[in-house]
Design a protein around this motif. Structure first.
Motif, PDB file in Angstrom:
ATOM      1  N   GLN A   8       0.828  -1.203   0.000  1.00 29.43           N
ATOM      2  CA  GLN A   8       0.000   0.000   0.000  1.00 29.43           C
ATOM      3  C   GLN A   8       0.863   1.254   0.000  1.00 29.43           C
ATOM      4  O   GLN A   8       1.987   1.257   0.501  1.00 29.43           O
ATOM      5  CB  GLN A   8      -0.916   0.017   1.225  1.00 29.43           C
ATOM      6  CG  GLN A   8      -1.919  -1.129   1.247  1.00 29.43           C
ATOM      7  CD  GLN A   8      -2.735  -1.139   2.529  1.00 29.43           C
ATOM      8  OE1 GLN A   8      -2.232  -0.848   3.607  1.00 29.43           O
ATOM      9  NE2 GLN A   8      -4.011  -1.476   2.415  1.00 29.43           N
ATOM     10  N   ALA A   9       0.302   2.336  -0.527  1.00 34.16           N
ATOM     11  CA  ALA A   9       0.954   3.636  -0.434  1.00 34.16           C
ATOM     12  C   ALA A   9       1.085   4.005   1.046  1.00 34.16           C
ATOM     13  O   ALA A   9       0.260   3.588   1.869  1.00 34.16           O
ATOM     14  CB  ALA A   9       0.129   4.685  -1.175  1.00 34.16           C
ATOM     15  N   PRO A  10       2.111   4.776   1.413  1.00 33.08           N
ATOM     16  CA  PRO A  10       2.361   5.056   2.834  1.00 33.08           C
ATOM     17  C   PRO A  10       1.148   5.583   3.599  1.00 33.08           C
ATOM     18  O   PRO A  10       0.876   5.144   4.724  1.00 33.08           O
ATOM     19  CB  PRO A  10       3.488   6.089   2.785  1.00 33.08           C
ATOM     20  CG  PRO A  10       4.220   5.784   1.513  1.00 33.08           C
ATOM     21  CD  PRO A  10       3.157   5.348   0.543  1.00 33.08           C
ATOM     22  N   GLY A  11       0.414   6.502   3.014  1.00 33.66           N
ATOM     23  CA  GLY A  11      -0.752   7.056   3.706  1.00 33.66           C
ATOM     24  C   GLY A  11      -1.832   6.024   3.939  1.00 33.66           C
ATOM     25  O   GLY A  11      -2.429   5.956   5.024  1.00 33.66           O
ATOM     26  N   VAL A  12      -2.079   5.203   2.917  1.00 32.82           N
ATOM     27  CA  VAL A  12      -3.093   4.153   3.042  1.00 32.82           C
ATOM     28  C   VAL A  12      -2.639   3.098   4.043  1.00 32.82           C
ATOM     29  O   VAL A  12      -3.433   2.606   4.858  1.00 32.82           O
ATOM     30  CB  VAL A  12      -3.374   3.514   1.663  1.00 32.82           C
ATOM     31  CG1 VAL A  12      -4.358   2.359   1.798  1.00 32.82           C
ATOM     32  CG2 VAL A  12      -3.909   4.548   0.688  1.00 32.82           C
ATOM     33  N   ALA A  13      -1.362   2.765   4.006  1.00 33.01           N
ATOM     34  CA  ALA A  13      -0.831   1.769   4.938  1.00 33.01           C
ATOM     35  C   ALA A  13      -0.960   2.252   6.377  1.00 33.01           C
ATOM     36  O   ALA A  13      -1.308   1.477   7.279  1.00 33.01           O
ATOM     37  CB  ALA A  13       0.629   1.471   4.603  1.00 33.01           C
ATOM     38  N   ALA A  14      -0.701   3.540   6.608  1.00 30.25           N
ATOM     39  CA  ALA A  14      -0.818   4.083   7.958  1.00 30.25           C
ATOM     40  C   ALA A  14      -2.262   4.052   8.438  1.00 30.25           C
ATOM     41  O   ALA A  14      -2.538   3.714   9.603  1.00 30.25           O
ATOM     42  CB  ALA A  14      -0.281   5.515   7.984  1.00 30.25           C
ATOM     43  N   LEU A  15      -3.194   4.385   7.551  1.00 29.18           N
ATOM     44  CA  LEU A  15      -4.616   4.339   7.909  1.00 29.18           C
ATOM     45  C   LEU A  15      -5.047   2.905   8.196  1.00 29.18           C
ATOM     46  O   LEU A  15      -5.751   2.637   9.182  1.00 29.18           O
ATOM     47  CB  LEU A  15      -5.461   4.931   6.770  1.00 29.18           C
ATOM     48  CG  LEU A  15      -6.980   4.878   6.950  1.00 29.18           C
ATOM     49  CD1 LEU A  15      -7.404   5.632   8.199  1.00 29.18           C
ATOM     50  CD2 LEU A  15      -7.683   5.434   5.711  1.00 29.18           C
ATOM     51  N   SER A  16      -4.610   1.967   7.347  1.00 24.80           N
ATOM     52  CA  SER A  16      -4.969   0.559   7.547  1.00 24.80           C
ATOM     53  C   SER A  16      -4.453   0.061   8.898  1.00 24.80           C
ATOM     54  O   SER A  16      -5.144  -0.678   9.602  1.00 24.80           O
ATOM     55  CB  SER A  16      -4.382  -0.300   6.424  1.00 24.80           C
ATOM     56  OG  SER A  16      -4.937   0.045   5.172  1.00 24.80           O
ATOM     57  N   GLU A  17      -3.248   0.469   9.244  1.00 27.33           N
ATOM     58  CA  GLU A  17      -2.676   0.026  10.511  1.00 27.33           C
ATOM     59  C   GLU A  17      -3.436   0.627  11.698  1.00 27.33           C
ATOM     60  O   GLU A  17      -3.640  -0.048  12.716  1.00 27.33           O
ATOM     61  CB  GLU A  17      -1.197   0.409  10.577  1.00 27.33           C
ATOM     62  CG  GLU A  17      -0.506   0.086  11.893  1.00 27.33           C
ATOM     63  CD  GLU A  17      -0.605  -1.377  12.311  1.00 27.33           C
ATOM     64  OE1 GLU A  17      -0.471  -1.665  13.520  1.00 27.33           O
ATOM     65  OE2 GLU A  17      -0.829  -2.245  11.437  1.00 27.33           O
ATOM     66  N   ARG A  18      -3.889   1.862  11.578  1.00 31.44           N
ATOM     67  CA  ARG A  18      -4.674   2.472  12.661  1.00 31.44           C
ATOM     68  C   ARG A  18      -6.003   1.729  12.838  1.00 31.44           C
ATOM     69  O   ARG A  18      -6.457   1.506  13.961  1.00 31.44           O
ATOM     70  CB  ARG A  18      -4.925   3.951  12.387  1.00 31.44           C
ATOM     71  CG  ARG A  18      -3.693   4.822  12.568  1.00 31.44           C
ATOM     72  CD  ARG A  18      -4.051   6.279  12.824  1.00 31.44           C
ATOM     73  NE  ARG A  18      -4.792   6.888  11.724  1.00 31.44           N
ATOM     74  CZ  ARG A  18      -4.225   7.454  10.669  1.00 31.44           C
ATOM     75  NH1 ARG A  18      -2.891   7.478  10.563  1.00 31.44           N
ATOM     76  NH2 ARG A  18      -4.946   7.994   9.726  1.00 31.44           N
ATOM     77  N   VAL A  19      -6.625   1.374  11.716  1.00 31.30           N
ATOM     78  CA  VAL A  19      -7.879   0.617  11.787  1.00 31.30           C
ATOM     79  C   VAL A  19      -7.626  -0.740  12.436  1.00 31.30           C
ATOM     80  O   VAL A  19      -8.359  -1.163  13.339  1.00 31.30           O
ATOM     81  CB  VAL A  19      -8.493   0.440  10.376  1.00 31.30           C
ATOM     82  CG1 VAL A  19      -9.658  -0.542  10.424  1.00 31.30           C
ATOM     83  CG2 VAL A  19      -8.959   1.779   9.818  1.00 31.30           C
ATOM     84  N   ARG A  20      -6.569  -1.431  11.995  1.00 29.64           N
ATOM     85  CA  ARG A  20      -6.273  -2.748  12.561  1.00 29.64           C
ATOM     86  C   ARG A  20      -6.002  -2.651  14.061  1.00 29.64           C
ATOM     87  O   ARG A  20      -6.523  -3.446  14.851  1.00 29.64           O
ATOM     88  CB  ARG A  20      -5.058  -3.369  11.841  1.00 29.64           C
ATOM     89  CG  ARG A  20      -4.827  -4.833  12.206  1.00 29.64           C
ATOM     90  CD  ARG A  20      -3.372  -5.231  12.058  1.00 29.64           C
ATOM     91  NE  ARG A  20      -2.488  -4.432  12.875  1.00 29.64           N
ATOM     92  CZ  ARG A  20      -2.385  -4.541  14.195  1.00 29.64           C
ATOM     93  NH1 ARG A  20      -3.119  -5.429  14.865  1.00 29.64           N
ATOM     94  NH2 ARG A  20      -1.565  -3.758  14.866  1.00 29.64           N
ATOM     95  N   ALA A  21      -5.206  -1.663  14.442  1.00 30.28           N
ATOM     96  CA  ALA A  21      -4.859  -1.517  15.857  1.00 30.28           C
ATOM     97  C   ALA A  21      -6.074  -1.173  16.715  1.00 30.28           C
ATOM     98  O   ALA A  21      -6.124  -1.521  17.895  1.00 30.28           O
ATOM     99  CB  ALA A  21      -3.784  -0.448  16.015  1.00 30.28           C
ATOM    100  N   SER A  22      -7.072  -0.524  16.119  1.00 31.81           N
ATOM    101  CA  SER A  22      -8.276  -0.185  16.884  1.00 31.81           C
ATOM    102  C   SER A  22      -9.131  -1.421  17.164  1.00 31.81           C
ATOM    103  O   SER A  22      -9.932  -1.435  18.099  1.00 31.81           O
ATOM    104  CB  SER A  22      -9.103   0.873  16.147  1.00 31.81           C
ATOM    105  OG  SER A  22      -9.684   0.334  14.977  1.00 31.81           O
ATOM    106  N   PHE A  23      -8.947  -2.469  16.347  1.00 28.52           N
ATOM    107  CA  PHE A  23      -9.650  -3.729  16.568  1.00 28.52           C
ATOM    108  C   PHE A  23      -8.793  -4.729  17.345  1.00 28.52           C
ATOM    109  O   PHE A  23      -9.309  -5.530  18.120  1.00 28.52           O
ATOM    110  CB  PHE A  23     -10.032  -4.370  15.227  1.00 28.52           C
ATOM    111  CG  PHE A  23     -11.275  -3.812  14.590  1.00 28.52           C
ATOM    112  CD1 PHE A  23     -12.510  -4.407  14.793  1.00 28.52           C
ATOM    113  CD2 PHE A  23     -11.212  -2.688  13.780  1.00 28.52           C
ATOM    114  CE1 PHE A  23     -13.658  -3.912  14.193  1.00 28.52           C
ATOM    115  CE2 PHE A  23     -12.346  -2.180  13.181  1.00 28.52           C
ATOM    116  CZ  PHE A  23     -13.573  -2.786  13.394  1.00 28.52           C
ATOM    117  N   ASP A  24      -7.493  -4.715  17.086  1.00 28.46           N
ATOM    118  CA  ASP A  24      -6.606  -5.776  17.591  1.00 28.46           C
ATOM    119  C   ASP A  24      -5.237  -5.180  17.920  1.00 28.46           C
ATOM    120  O   ASP A  24      -4.274  -5.367  17.176  1.00 28.46           O
ATOM    121  CB  ASP A  24      -6.495  -6.872  16.521  1.00 28.46           C
ATOM    122  CG  ASP A  24      -5.621  -8.040  16.958  1.00 28.46           C
ATOM    123  OD1 ASP A  24      -5.372  -8.181  18.172  1.00 28.46           O
ATOM    124  OD2 ASP A  24      -5.190  -8.813  16.072  1.00 28.46           O
TER     125      ASP A  24
END
Length: 412
Positions: free
Chosen positions: A380-396
């Motif tokens: 993923q592009a850096p911005g999208v990857a950072a957003l994806s990681e924030r979403v993942r961390a909010s669940f797990d």
């Protein structure tokens, strides 16, 4: 390897909480039919959901079915077919492609989000997911969505679960929308078109007023002669462009005739009906020309999504550069590419070319040693990857669920 079998959502909560306490990540499986997609999980503990296999409720008149996550897709399809209903997004059966005997589960169907030819008209799995009961990486149960088609009660979190590959939560139960099966289907066959001409024909058909529900192209191939579902429809020395229309019999037949006239500049289209048409689209949906038991069974297979207008150029370029074979679906927007074996499954070429065309590519089938060296999912592009990681961390937050499946070299 420790296998933890659960009977209900409460069991799932307890297993996840124990895993958090011991800092032991979990691999989530139903029947393991898609286990070879993605990277090897950083764990030796398996959370087995196969016993969560009940149909909780089915209301044919309301077009709604609620299912436990471990329910086998094949059994559910038989159940709703008896009421002349279907999942409109045509879930892909990956078993022939991956060479597994296991039947996929409803949870795996949603977690992978792999939709078939009708995706261009009906949307994907997430568009038919109405609600879910799941357990987060905090060990807490939550419910999202509901049992109504229109639900405006807040953030539609259940949509995030579709295509998450089990990295956000453990689904225990889901509610899905079903749709009536069409009374009839007609498929137009155009023979002998090259990739570029086929792309133009599919674009013309999809832009017509005739409500085309699927558009695909199988280029000429030396490997396709005995593919199941094609019968005598396609020889190996000719390309085959196929366009599907569905509805009541009179409408489907009339629209097929009108579309045939529209496409006359591309050649004279043959028409196949109902059972033969259905078998043909099952072949395309499940990518049977690239099946593990076929001539290309040892070749790695990529799933590439790109702008439909660019599909022919990208597919032809990759086939020419790698010596591979391609199949186009979604009017050119989805390319299945089988490539001769290579240490990196031709990842460098695939990523470079796919990026240039504004697409993304997933390595669906490859040996485990190849998947250790190659990013299976498109970086993923850096911005999208950072957003994806924030979403993942909010669940797990502790990355307990399917750690390492999406990212190569994830920490153990």
């Amino acid at each position: 390897m420790d296998t933890l079998r659960v009977r209900d959502a409460k069991d799932v909560e307890e297993v996840v909480r124990a895993a958090i306490a011991s800092e032991q990540p979990l691999e989530i499986v139903g029947r393991g039919s898609k286990r070879s997609i993605g990277h090897a999980m950083a764990t030796n503990a398996v959370l087995d959901l196969s016993a969560l296999n009940a149909v909780t409720s089915y209301e044919p008149n309301e077009l709604i079915v609620t299912l436990q996550a471990g329910a086998p897709v094949a059994d559910v399809l038989s159940l709703i077919d008896a009421k002349n209903q279907q999942f409109a997004f045509e879930p892909v059966n990956t078993a022939p492609l991956l060479g597994t005997s296991a039947s996929g589960t409803i949870g795996g169907m949603i977690a992978s989000g792999l939709a078939g030819p009708r995706r261009i008209r009906a949307g994907g799995a997430r568009d038919h997911l109405l609600g879910a009961h799941a357990v987060s990486g905090f060990g807490d149960s939550f419910k999202t969505g509901g049992k109504v088609v229109k639900n405006v009660t807040g953030y539609d979190l259940c949509k995030l679960l579709a295509g998450s590959w089990g990295t956000l939560s453990v689904m225990a139960e889901v509610t899905l929308k079903v749709m009536p099966k069409p009374e009839a289907e007609r498929t137009l066959l155009l023979r002998g078109l090259d990739d570029a001409a086929a792309n133009k024909a599919m674009t013309a058909a999809l832009g017509s007023p005739f409500d085309v529900s699927a558009a695909a192209h199988l280029p000429k191939s030396a490997f396709r002669a005995k593919t199941e579902g094609l019968g005598d429809i396609a020889g190996e020395d000719e390309g085959l462009t196929v366009l599907r229309l569905e509805g009541i019999t009179a409408s489907a037949s009339h629209r097929a005739g009108s579309l045939r006239e529209l496409l006359a500049p591309f050649g004279t289209a043959d028409i196949v009906e109902d059972a033969a048409s259905s078998a043909l689209w099952t072949t395309i949906r499940d990518v049977l020309p690239f099946a593990a038991g076929g001539a290309l069974g040892a070749w790695p297979v990529w799933r590439i999504v790109c702008p439909p207008a660019s599909g022919a150029a990208l597919g032809a370029l990759l086939a020419r550069e790698t010596g591979g074979e391609v199949i186009y679906d979604w009017g050119g927007g989805l390319i299945w590419a089988a490539m001769p074996p290579a240490g990196d499954a031709h990842a460098a070429a695939v990523r470079q070319r796919t990026n240039a065309f504004g697409g993304h590519a997933t390595l669906i089938r490859a040996a485990e040693d190849v998947r250790r060296e190659v990013d299976v999912f498109h970086p993923q592009a850096p911005g999208v990857a950072a957003l994806s990681e924030r979403v993942r961390a909010s669940f797990d937050p502790k990355s307990i669920l399917n750690r390492g499946r999406l990212t190569r070299g994830a920490p153990a």
